[in-house]
Design an enzyme around this catalytic site. Structure first.
Site, mmCIF file in Angstrom:
data_model
loop_
_atom_site.group_PDB
_atom_site.id
_atom_site.type_symbol
_atom_site.label_atom_id
_atom_site.label_comp_id
_atom_site.label_asym_id
_atom_site.label_seq_id
_atom_site.Cartn_x
_atom_site.Cartn_y
_atom_site.Cartn_z
ATOM 1 N N SER A 91 12.866 -3.387 7.751
ATOM 2 C CA SER A 91 14.082 -4.076 8.206
ATOM 3 C C SER A 91 15.151 -3.130 8.743
ATOM 4 O O SER A 91 16.349 -3.334 8.526
ATOM 5 C CB SER A 91 14.656 -4.968 7.086
ATOM 6 O OG SER A 91 13.701 -5.944 6.717
ATOM 7 N N GLY A 141 9.896 -6.770 7.124
ATOM 8 C CA GLY A 141 9.965 -8.098 7.739
ATOM 9 C C GLY A 141 10.713 -9.116 6.901
ATOM 10 O O GLY A 141 10.629 -10.319 7.152
ATOM 11 N N GLY A 158 9.669 -2.310 12.972
ATOM 12 C CA GLY A 158 8.860 -3.444 13.416
ATOM 13 C C GLY A 158 9.677 -4.338 14.333
ATOM 14 O O GLY A 158 9.879 -4.046 15.508
ATOM 15 N N GLY A 159 10.180 -5.429 13.776
ATOM 16 C CA GLY A 159 10.877 -6.475 14.538
ATOM 17 C C GLY A 159 11.866 -5.981 15.587
ATOM 18 O O GLY A 159 11.794 -6.393 16.750
ATOM 19 N N GLU A 163 0.340 -3.367 5.720
ATOM 20 C CA GLU A 163 -0.358 -4.596 6.122
ATOM 21 C C GLU A 163 -1.854 -4.353 6.198
ATOM 22 O O GLU A 163 -2.665 -5.228 5.886
ATOM 23 C CB GLU A 163 0.205 -5.096 7.469
ATOM 24 C CG GLU A 163 1.591 -5.714 7.275
ATOM 25 C CD GLU A 163 2.495 -5.658 8.492
ATOM 26 O OE1 GLU A 163 2.019 -5.392 9.612
ATOM 27 O OE2 GLU A 163 3.718 -5.877 8.307
ATOM 28 N N HIS A 205 -0.843 1.625 7.207
ATOM 29 C CA HIS A 205 0.268 0.671 7.104
ATOM 30 C C HIS A 205 -0.018 -0.301 5.954
ATOM 31 O O HIS A 205 -1.163 -0.672 5.724
ATOM 32 C CB HIS A 205 0.433 -0.083 8.426
ATOM 33 C CG HIS A 205 1.719 -0.854 8.472
ATOM 34 N ND1 HIS A 205 1.866 -2.084 7.859
ATOM 35 C CD2 HIS A 205 2.925 -0.548 9.012
ATOM 36 C CE1 HIS A 205 3.118 -2.490 8.047
ATOM 37 N NE2 HIS A 205 3.769 -1.586 8.736
ATOM 38 N N ASN A 238 6.769 -0.074 15.865
ATOM 39 C CA ASN A 238 5.432 -0.597 15.550
ATOM 40 C C ASN A 238 5.440 -2.054 15.985
ATOM 41 O O ASN A 238 6.041 -2.899 15.327
ATOM 42 C CB ASN A 238 5.177 -0.464 14.035
ATOM 43 C CG ASN A 238 3.885 -1.152 13.622
ATOM 44 O OD1 ASN A 238 3.084 -1.543 14.471
ATOM 45 N ND2 ASN A 238 3.678 -1.300 12.324
ATOM 46 N N TRP A 239 4.779 -2.310 17.105
ATOM 47 C CA TRP A 239 4.826 -3.655 17.670
ATOM 48 C C TRP A 239 3.949 -4.649 16.917
ATOM 49 O O TRP A 239 4.018 -5.841 17.173
ATOM 50 C CB TRP A 239 4.401 -3.605 19.148
ATOM 51 C CG TRP A 239 5.495 -3.168 20.071
ATOM 52 C CD1 TRP A 239 6.802 -2.895 19.749
ATOM 53 C CD2 TRP A 239 5.387 -2.981 21.495
ATOM 54 N NE1 TRP A 239 7.505 -2.547 20.865
ATOM 55 C CE2 TRP A 239 6.666 -2.594 21.960
ATOM 56 C CE3 TRP A 239 4.355 -3.113 22.412
ATOM 57 C CZ2 TRP A 239 6.916 -2.333 23.309
ATOM 58 C CZ3 TRP A 239 4.596 -2.844 23.756
ATOM 59 C CH2 TRP A 239 5.873 -2.464 24.199
ATOM 60 N N LYS A 240 3.076 -4.169 16.048
ATOM 61 C CA LYS A 240 2.150 -5.051 15.328
ATOM 62 C C LYS A 240 1.398 -5.924 16.349
ATOM 63 O O LYS A 240 1.091 -5.434 17.434
ATOM 64 C CB LYS A 240 2.912 -5.862 14.273
ATOM 65 C CG LYS A 240 3.758 -4.930 13.380
ATOM 66 C CD LYS A 240 4.319 -5.577 12.168
ATOM 67 C CE LYS A 240 5.142 -4.542 11.391
ATOM 68 N NZ LYS A 240 5.657 -5.028 10.128
ATOM 69 N N GLU A 281 7.764 3.190 3.564
ATOM 70 C CA GLU A 281 8.020 1.774 3.834
ATOM 71 C C GLU A 281 7.841 0.962 2.553
ATOM 72 O O GLU A 281 6.715 0.585 2.215
ATOM 73 C CB GLU A 281 7.044 1.253 4.899
ATOM 74 C CG GLU A 281 7.193 1.916 6.253
ATOM 75 C CD GLU A 281 6.749 1.008 7.401
ATOM 76 O OE1 GLU A 281 7.531 0.862 8.342
ATOM 77 O OE2 GLU A 281 5.658 0.425 7.334
#
Ligand code: 13P
Length: 250
Positions: A212, A172, A233-234, A96, A94, A9-11, A166
């Site tokens: 993470s 993150g 993500g990251g 966010e 998600h 998930n590149w956000k 999640e």
């Protein structure tokens, strides 16, 4: 046997050139989708460009969509629009989006129904906040979200939902849930699916862990009985790391 699914998930990261560089770096080296499904969920503006370069071993997903097929919804994108450019996956709910864009379970349920109407595979995100975990409310939150998000989803479609567990406190933050915490929650999700539907649906549905996930912890997570993949993500922004994460699922 459930095929593992690793999704990045590149956000809101990567320009067009950066996204293309990533695809060129990974595309030759990803394993076949028969062994592990690899998905990159990219920002909308670059989806078409990535879909044109996707191979059998890498599929492209969106990070959100509206539940209506069209209408006066400035800034939004619809399922038919995604489908028209060949997008096959979409992240729904998600944390966010739930927290920063006020997405309710009711809207998330409508989005799931719309995704199935257009034959797009949803990756449904659920998970508790730190305060909820500290008050021992994790299972209550997961139960509430699954009950509300899956209203009117048929057993046949429920088998195709990818559920991403999640925990919000692990996203993150560098603070991964312990393997035992992740497995316990994923096992609980599978049990809940069995009671909402039946054992056949529960055995078929794929459950990812997200929060993470990195090269150093993926093997241990993937070794758990109820964890069928990861939503990352990251670490999914770095081509070499994404390749290692996918290969860990083999
Ligand atoms: P991180 O892997 O950066 O913690 O993000 C997880 C996530 O939110 C994936 O959807």
């Amino acid at each position: 046997m459930r095929t593992p699914i690793i999704a990045g998930n590149w956000k809101m990261y990567k320009t067009r050139d950066e996204a293309l560089q990533f695809i060129y770096a990974v595309s030759e080296q990803l394993p076949s989708s028969h062994l592990v499904e690899s998905v990159i969920c990219a920002p909308s503006f670059v989806l078409r460009c990535l879909v044109k370069r996707q191979g059998e071993n890498l599929r492209i997903g969106a990070q959100n969509m509206h539940f209506e097929d069209s209408g006066a919804f400035t800034g939004e994108i619809s399922a038919p629009m995604l489908k028209s450019i060949g997008v096959e996956y979409v992240v729904i709910g998600h944390s966010e989006r739930r927290a920063m864009f006020n997405e309710t379970d009711e809207a998330i349920n409508k989005k799931l129904l719309t995704a199935f109407r257009h034959k797009i595979t949803p990756i449904l995100c659920i998970g508790e906040s730190l305060a909820e975990r500290e008050q021992d409310l994790t299972k209550a939150v997961l139960l509430r979200q699954l009950n509300a998000d899956l209203v009117n989803i048929t057993p046949q479609n429920a088998k195709k939902v990818v559920i991403a567990y999640e925990p919000i406190w692990a996203i993150g933050t560098g603070k991964t849930a312990t393997v035992a915490q992740a497995e316990e929650a994923c096992a609980f999700i599978r049990q809940t699916i069995a009671s909402l539907y039946n054992q056949e649906v529960a055995d078929a549905i794929r459950i990812q862990y997200g929060g993470s996930v990195k090269v150093s912890n993926i093997h241990e997570l993937m070794g758990q009985e109820n964890i069928d993949g990861a939503l990352i993500g990251g670490a999914s922004l770095v081509a070499d790391d994404f390749l290692t994460l996918v290969k860990a699922a083999l």
